[in-house]
Design a protein around this motif. Structure first.
Motif, short mmCIF file in Angstrom:
data_model
loop_
_atom_site.label_atom_id
_atom_site.label_comp_id
_atom_site.label_asym_id
_atom_site.label_seq_id
_atom_site.Cartn_x
_atom_site.Cartn_y
_atom_site.Cartn_z
N PRO A 414 7.27 7.02 8.75
CA PRO A 414 6.85 6.34 9.98
C PRO A 414 6.98 4.82 9.82
CG PRO A 414 4.94 7.13 8.76
CD PRO A 414 6.14 7.57 7.99
N HIS A 415 7.18 4.13 10.93
CA HIS A 415 7.23 2.67 10.92
C HIS A 415 6.37 2.13 12.06
CE1 HIS A 415 10.37 2.86 7.94
NE2 HIS A 415 10.98 3.75 8.68
N CYS A 466 8.59 -4.25 10.98
CA CYS A 466 7.72 -3.14 10.62
C CYS A 466 6.48 -3.71 9.95
CB CYS A 466 8.43 -2.18 9.68
SG CYS A 466 7.34 -0.84 9.15
N MET A 468 4.51 -2.01 8.03
CA MET A 468 4.36 -1.53 6.65
C MET A 468 4.95 -2.68 5.84
SD MET A 468 4.51 1.30 8.58
CE MET A 468 3.76 2.91 8.74
N HIS A 471 8.00 -2.55 3.79
CA HIS A 471 9.25 -2.36 4.54
C HIS A 471 9.70 -3.68 5.14
CE1 HIS A 471 8.08 2.16 5.39
NE2 HIS A 471 8.24 1.89 4.11
N MET A 476 13.24 -4.66 6.94
CA MET A 476 12.91 -4.26 8.30
C MET A 476 12.24 -5.40 9.07
SD MET A 476 11.48 -0.54 9.28
CE MET A 476 12.81 0.59 8.97
CU CU Z 1 8.40 0.64 8.09
#
Ligand code: CU
Ligand code: C2O
Length: 483
Positions: A414-415, A466, A468, A471, A476
């Protein structure tokens, strides 16, 4: 000592023995935290090292980095339309910045290194000054070497009050974080390691609420609570459930939503997300209702509970709540002439990109940089791996244009896609209808997608990434410009 069933599960997840402390937090959790104010009216926030007893009062303290040396940092609280005046003083040994997550503020105040400001060197200060345009639950956090700086605790909450207070008996902030601790309770130094970056990001094994092990929230029968939930974790998606009560969602990502009861009293917060719920306390004195994190397969971990004591506050619960007053968000979106862009999300473990597609431009991360920039690039948005400012913008639009972005998630993870400076609508899968709430961060599940729409009404250079953090720091990240 209470031998509640969650205790053993907690020990499975935890790094060390856990004491059930049931600590009550100081009352000021609802109030702005007192602090130092300069003669010119700026509230000082000192980014510095500190110590916090994450594992309960009987355990050794953990060395953290925090604003004013505490985690969460000082709670800032203003009324809608009032000015926020904060002087970031960098008492760390490396540069830093403050980003105001979810605030629709002027670009120069957005706190993105090299894109909107130069990082603030150790010993230096930077003034953030802006009007809080929307009432709601927001947060502020570092945006420099974020895996390490956020992971060590550089974040805090900003509550912007509605012009008229709504009817609640307790207004409570619950900032959730998961920490990766060593056996002795120190923060594990594995920031920016490639394995985390290429998988779900840095997940901690130790969950805290407002940096406490667990929190017994004292309640009386027929009280109404407003719970403001913030997910401050680097990468963990928090799936939460409140037992024995209805959880009435009133705001998402700071913005008022249509009121609805969360299904099975469950809410899901990706990293960076906030949800405000109203809870009517309908049980009797002596009752204890757990608030749990659901994780793994059928596992759960209690982080707080509603602990009933004393006489009922009133003879019946308050009547149906009214929606929060609207914030001045764009009223219209012109989807017919919208600027539309596909932004596929690629990369990570178990993907093509990891299987030999590491082309040029996927070298070590420059710019926003991980704490270990050698981690490399594992993720891409719209076919590009970037950490922010160093590439050309993902797109440019004229101010006022409606933008529709489509995020097919072609990865196995998931992002949490976050947009700076704007709130957006989540579009229905098949047509351009939208959900009755606004977001600044959307959780895109693996092998699924999300389409969002917003009016690009805030001029400047805005990050889109993102949340996260690992990431974000390994590809990202992109930016767009509103001219
Ligand atoms: Cu992500
Ligand atoms: Cu919570 Cu780029 O931010």
């Amino acid at each position: 000592m209470n031998a509640a069933p969650w205790l053993s599960r907690r020990q499975l997840l935890g790094a060390s023995g856990i004491a059930l402390v049931g600590a009550m937090l100081p009352a000021q959790w609802a109030d702005a935290t007192p602090g130092e104010t300069a003669a010119d009216g700026f509230r000082l926030l000192r980014a510095r090292a500190g110590e916090v007893k994450l594992r309960g009062p009987d355990q050794s303290a953990t060395a953290i980095w925090g604003y004013d040396g505490i985690v969460p940092g000082p709670l800032l609280r203003v009324k809608r339309g009032e000015e926020v005046k904060v002087r970031l003083v960098n008492d760390l040994t490396e540069p830093t910045v403050i980003h105001w997550h979810g605030l629709r503020l002027p670009n120069a105040m957005d706190g993105v290194p090299h894109l909107t400001q130069e990082p603030v060197a150790p010993g230096q200060a930077f003034d953030y000054r802006f009007v809080a345009p929307d009432a709601g639950t927001f947060w502020y956090h570092t945006h420099f070497r974020s895996s390490g700086q956020l992971g060590r605790g550089l974040y805090g909450a900003l509550i912007v009050d509605e012009p008229e207070a709504i009817a609640v008996d307790q207004d409570l902030l619950l900032v959730l974080d998961d920490w990766r601790l060593t056996d002795t309770g120190a923060i594990h130094e594995s920031f920016g390691n490639p394995h985390d970056a290429a998988h779900a990001g840095r997940l901690g094994q130790y969950l805290t609420v407002n940096s406490r092990d667990t929190w017994d929230i004292p309640v009386r029968t027929n009280e109404r609570l407003r719970l403001r939930l913030i997910n401050a974790a680097n990468a963990r998606v928090m799936r939460l459930r409140l037992d024995g009560h209805r959880a009435n969602v009133i705001a998402i990502d700071g913005q008022p939503s249509e009121l609805f009861d969360a299904r099975d009293s469950r809410v899901i917060l990706g990293p960076g997300a906030r949800i405000d719920v109203l809870v009517d306390a309908t049980l009797e004195a002596g009752a204890k209702a757990p608030f749990v994190l659901e994780y793994g397969r059928d596992q759960e971990l209690m982080f707080a509970r509603l602990a009933y004591a004393g006489e009922p506050l009133r003879t019946a619960p308050l009547g149906d709540p009214k929606p929060l007053p609207a914030n001045p968000l764009p009223e219209r979106m012109d989807l017919v002439s919208a600027f539309r862009l596909d932004v596929p999300l690629d990369g990570g473990a178990m993907s093509m990109m990891m299987g030999g597609m590491m082309g040029p431009g996927m070298g070590p991360a420059p710019g926003l940089g991980g704490i270990n920039p050698q981690a490399g690039m594992f993720w891409a948005m719209a076919g590009r791996s970037s950490t922010g400012h160093s590439e050309a913008p993902l797109f440019q639009v004229k101010r006022g244009r409606t933008v529709v972005l489509n995020f097919p998630n072609r990865t196995a993870f998931p992002h949490a896609m976050h947009l700076h400076g704007h709130h957006f609508r989540l579009l229905d899968r098949l047509d351009d209808g939208w959900k009755p709430y606004w977001l600044d961060t959307v959780l895109v599940e693996p092998r699924q997608g999300a389409r969002i729409a917003f009016v690009a009404d805030n001029p400047g250079k805005w990050l889109i990434h993102c949340h996260m953090i690992e990431h974000m720091e390994t590809g990202m990240t992109a930016w767009f410009e509103v001219t």
